[in-house]
Scaffold this motif. Structure first.
Motif: not given
Length: 287
Positions: A136-154
């Motif tokens: 999403v941004s390369g800032e890590i935090a936003e990227d993992f928030a996106a991962y949790y939402l799209y890959s784990e529906q969390q």
């Protein structure tokens, strides 16, 4: 000491995790001789991977995270397990970029904004779980928030930070993770979103306050439910490396020894070198 504290907030509708990973980042700096920028990028990866590892329940569970972007730092790789033995590497350990306009390290530029984040979990099943999403941004935090939402529906709110002092040592590193539990109300979600605004400088808060002070100061008094101690620990060994070499086949190993006199393998996580001579290759294939 590295600490990871979990509790419930907002009447038990949301889970909260607050982490102090300052020592973990300093261990990575010592091992890889990281520049401040590379330390900030890898440190954020180690911090969120520590949280993910703390969610694994079985002793044999393992985690592998890769962040592959187009930034100057190259690929970030982090591994962990349920015991929170954490280790990581970054392709360019001495990456450098100008500071951002706000005076902060340009982690997004180090990681890159085009690429993918991939998480692989070995949970004792026939096949490992694998999830991935675009950066999403390369800032890590936003990227993992996106991962949790799209890959784990969390649905998750994540803040991560690494503060480097003038002597290139980490003086504050950690993060905050808030996740909605099933049935969480819109009111609780709104409160979590508002609370996260306080953690834009989470590394400074970690430097100045205890985890307990952060929790009570922003979420009120709540009893810790679980506490973990992540630590930097590479699990490589001569036997493990020898097993990997053996899969390459005798002929290929013999060719390398003939050309180079020996086989040298460098562990990407601890920088330790393993050397195998012709005699050592013979030992690998005995029996």
């Amino acid at each position: 000491m590295n600490r990871l504290v979990k509790t419930l907030i907002y009447g038990g509708e949301m889970s909260l995790c607050v982490m102090d990973t300052t020592d973990l980042v300093n261990d990575a700096i010592d091992i890889h001789r990281l520049s401040p920028l590379s330390a900030a990028a890898l440190g954020r990866g180690l911090t969120i991977a520590s949280f993910m590892s703390s969610c694994m329940k079985n002793e044999t569970d393992k985690l592998s995270v890769s962040v592959v972007g187009d930034g100057v730092g190259g690929t970030i790789t982090v591994s962990g397990n349920s015991a929170l033995d954490m280790r990581g590497s970054i392709d360019n350990p001495r990456a450098e970029l100008p500071l951002r306009a706000d005076g902060k390290l340009d982690v997004g530029g180090c990681v890159g904004r085009n690429g993918r984040l991939t998480v692989v979990k070995s949970l004792g099943l026939k096949e490992p779980y694998s999830g991935s999403c675009r950066l999403v941004s390369g800032e890590i935090a936003e990227d993992f928030a996106a991962y949790y939402l799209y890959s784990e529906q969390q649905p998750s709110a994540i803040a991560l930070g690494v503060k480097i002092g003038k002597d290139y040592r980490c003086i504050g590193a950690g993060g905050v993770v808030i996740q909605a539990l099933p049935g969480a109300s819109e009111n609780s979600i709104s409160k979590a979103e508002e609370a996260m605004k306080h953690f834009a400088n989470i590394s400074s808060l970690i430097k100045e306050k205890s985890i307990e002070d952060i929790i009570s100061g922003y979420f009120g008094k709540t009893a810790p439910i679980e506490e973990y101690s992540p630590h930097y620990k590479c699990l490589c060994s001569r036997g493990y490396i020898g097993g990997i070499l053996k899969t390459m086949g005798r002929a290929e190993l013999d060719d390398i020894v003939k050309e180079q006199g020996k086989i040298t393998v460098n562990c990407e996580f601890c920088e330790k070198n393993y050397e195998f001579t012709e005699k050592d290759v013979d030992e690998l294939f005995k029996g």
